[in-house]
Structures are given as structure tokens and as C-alpha cells.
Write an enzyme that holds these catalytic residues in place. Structure first.
Site: not given
Length: 381
Positions: A124, A128, A131, A242-244, A338-339
Site C-alpha cells: 500500500i 509521500e 506527507a 484499526p486492524q493494521e 542493558q542486561l
């Protein structure tokens, strides 16, 4: 806590996906990272196993099941394998609704069989150079000319941009009409005037092809417009976001869980000052905090998955899931790195690759700031 999201059929499917990852992906992914792209034949092999778009009707090669839990299984097994180059999530979770729900019968017959088989890879093209989050600011135009539209513009940061055969392009058909002036078109590989730019060199997700796309007087037939009329594109995008965003949240939690698991093992075995790292109170406190937060995130995301399948997931809840889990993912991985100490900064360790791959999660699909704005507007101030 016991996880109750999945049923037996999902776990059987998980076995299939996990076996595919073990045989076809894990042994090759390091080379794909060097190449900057995943070979197309991997898509076809995944399609042969039924890993794409189960919601596609049977007459077009799918099985006609609308159950996002199967998508979740694919995401989780990709993350478990460390296979961040596979663009399957975009194809399955983002693109499938456009090709299943917005296409007419002729378009379904033309595109869906290849979508399911992996022979037609999708992308998809929204973003841009000027944008990103502001979709109404796009400059790509599509002017009607007889039975065609003449498409001109440029897109960037397009996932699957090199491999894609079908690109859903967001374009202005009436620049003066604001949100009602945007239309979606499917641009096919090989259309004259459609050019791909370079495969972009990213911080992470090295095996995932991400490209610039250029459209110079591309003649797109009316038969490739999504929707019966012009001007519906912005609303089609809003309906599918929303699904994305939930898909991104699933990735975030799965990645945090994977890194936590490897870090706990590392702390169990790594010796410092005469004992393993897990013997220090600070280590235990850090891991206790992170484990608690990730489990809470998992419960919320699983609830969102259930809501999506029931058709009740709201844009606000999807925004909450997206921003919280991706910020948490970055926090978890950073503290786990970090650990690991100096070893965590070596790319041969999974935590280093996870750290690089995670950074974009708070950016694409809507930045954290945009997600908070969506939630904030819901208060009606």
C-alpha cells in the site's frame, strides 16, 4: 496466566507455520538480511501451506474464514523465528481487507487467487516525501481521462515495495474536496510509467524490501479503482487502520515476549562477580517489572483480537493498543539489551537485532503522537 485466545485448530495451524519457519526461513534469513530482500519463491511456498488471507472466499482459493487469530499465529511465529524480513503481516493483516472487502466480482476473480497463492505480492502506497501522518496532505493525483485515470506522484517508505505486484495507491481525484477527494487505485507491476526507486537502507528490518515508488503518467483503468465511486479512499483507509494497528501491537507484544525469554536464559547462565546475573536483586527486579508489563499488554491485545473478530474493535482501542505496546516493546528490548552488557551491542545476539528492528514500531501505522491524539479527541474536549 493461562492464555485462552486460541482453540485447537489455531494450534494445529501454528505447528504448520512453525515447521515452515524452521525449514524455509530460519536457515536463510541471515543471507536475506545481507541481500536486503526476501526471495519471491518463499511467498509461493507459504501460499502453498495456506498462510495467506484465510478470509478469501473458497471460490477464489481461500477458505472463507474471518478469524484474525490465524493472522496472530502467523505473526507470532514470524517473531519467534526472528524473521523480520517477511512482509507477510502487511499482505495478510493490512492488504487483505482492501482486496476482499472493497473489490467487485471481476476484481476478486482477477486478483484474489494470486493473493492467496503468494504469486501476487501486495503493498500500500500512502506515505509521500512530504506527507506521512497527514494523509490529507498527499500530492499524488489521478485525473480522469476517458476510461482511465492518469496517475502522477511519488511515494516512499513502501513495505514490499520491490517485490510487490499489486500496489494500492492513495491519490487525489479532486484536490479541492479534502477528505472526499481521495481515491484508491490498484497499480499493477509493469504498467507503463510505474517505476521503483532504490531499496531503502534502513536502521532495522534489513531483509524487508522498502522502496520509493514513482508514477509518471501511469494510465490506470477504471476497472482498477477500489470502490464504486471516486472520493471514498480516505474513509476506506480509516475503516481498515484499526486492524493494521492491532497487527502492529501483536508484533510488539510477541517481540517483547521473545526478547524477555532469551534474556532470562542469558541471565541464568551469564556469570559476573562469582554468580549468575539472575542472582542480583537488580536483575530480578528489572525482569519482574518487564514480565508484569508485558503480560498485562498481552491480555489487552488478546482482548482487542477478540473484539476485532466480533466486529467491535474501536479506532480508539486500536490506537491504545498500538501506542502502548510499541513503546513498551522498545522499553523492554532496551532494558534487556542493558542486561546483556557489551554482548547486547553485538548483532550476533538476537537482542541487538530486536533492538534495531523495534524502533520503527512507534512510527509506522501512525506515530505514538497521532495515536494519543486519536484517543484524546475521543474525550470530546
Amino acid at each position: 496466566m493461562e492464555r485462552t485466545l486460541f482453540e485447537e485448530e489455531h494450534e494445529l495451524f501454528r505447528d504448520t507455520v512453525r515447521d515452515f519457519m524452521s525449514r524455509e526461513v530460519i536457515p536463510n534469513h541471515a543471507q536475506w538480511e545481507k541481500d536486503g530482500i526476501v526471495p519471491r519463491e518463499i511467498w509461493k511456498k507459504a501460499g502453498d501451506l495456506g498462510m495467506f488471507a484465510m478470509s478469501v472466499p473458497e471460490e477464489h482459493g481461500g477458505i472463507g474464514i474471518t478469524d484474525f487469530r490465524f493472522n496472530v499465529v502467523v505473526i507470532e511465529e514470524i517473531i519467534r523465528a526472528g524473521a523480520s524480513g517477511l512482509g507477510f503481516g502487511l499482505h495478510n493483516d493490512v492488504m487483505a481487507p482492501y482486496f476482499v472487502d472493497l473489490t467487485n466480482d471481476e476484481q476478486k476473480a482477477r486478483w484474489l487467487p494470486g493473493f492467496v497463492s503468494g504469486e501476487l505480492i501486495t503493498a500500500i502506497a500512502m506515505t509521500e516525501p512530504g506527507a506521512g501522518s497527514d494523509l490529507q496532505g498527499i500530492r499524488t493525483t489521478a485525473e480522469k481521462d476517458g476510461d482511465d485515470y492518469v496517475l502522477n506522484g511519488q511515494k516512499t517508505f513502501i513495505t514490499n515495495g520491490i517485490n510487490s505486484d499489486l500496489v494500492v495507491v492513495v491519490a487525489k481525484t479532486d484536490p479541492a474536496a479534502g477528505a472526499r477527494g481521495t481515491t484508491l487505485f490498484v497499480v499493477e507491476r509493469g504498467m507503463p510509467g510505474f517505476q521503483r526507486g532504490r531499496n531503502l537502507d534502513k536502521v532495522g528490518l534489513k531483509a524487508q524490501d522498502t522502496a520509493e515508488l514513482f508514477f509518471e503518467n501511469v494510465r490506470v483503468p477504471s476497472a482498477n479503482r477500489l470502490g464504486p465511486d471516486d472520493g471514498q479512499g480516505f474513509f476506506q483507509l480509516m475503516a481498515n487502520l484499526p486492524q493494521e494497528r492491532l497487527s502492529i501491537a501483536v508484533v510488539a507484544v510477541a517481540a517483547a515476549e521473545a526478547v524477555l525469554a532469551t534474556t532470562i536464559d542469558y541471565c541464568r547462565n551469564r556469570q559476573a562477580f562469582g554468580r549468575n546475573l539472575g542472582g542480583f536483586q537488580n536483575t530480578r527486579f528489572v525482569l519482574a517489572e518487564l514480565t508484569t508489563e508485558v503480560e498485562i499488554a498481552r491480555l489487552f491485545v488478546d482482548t482487542c483480537v477478540t473484539a476485532l473478530s466480533a466486529g467491535t474493535l474501536t479506532p480508539v482501542d486500536a490506537a491504545k493498543a498500538k501506542w502502548w505496546t510499541t513503546e513498551l516493546q522498545n522499553k523492554v528490548i532496551d532494558r534487556c539489551l542493558q542486561l546483556h552488557g557489551g554482548y547486547g551491542y553485538m548483532t550476533e545476539y538476537p537482542v541487538a537485532k530486536a533492538w534495531l528492528d523495534a524502533r520503527v514500531q512507534t512510527i509506522y501505522g501512525g506515530t505514538t503522537e497521532i495515536m494519543k491524539e486519536i484517543i484524546g479527541r475521543s474525550f470530546g474536549f
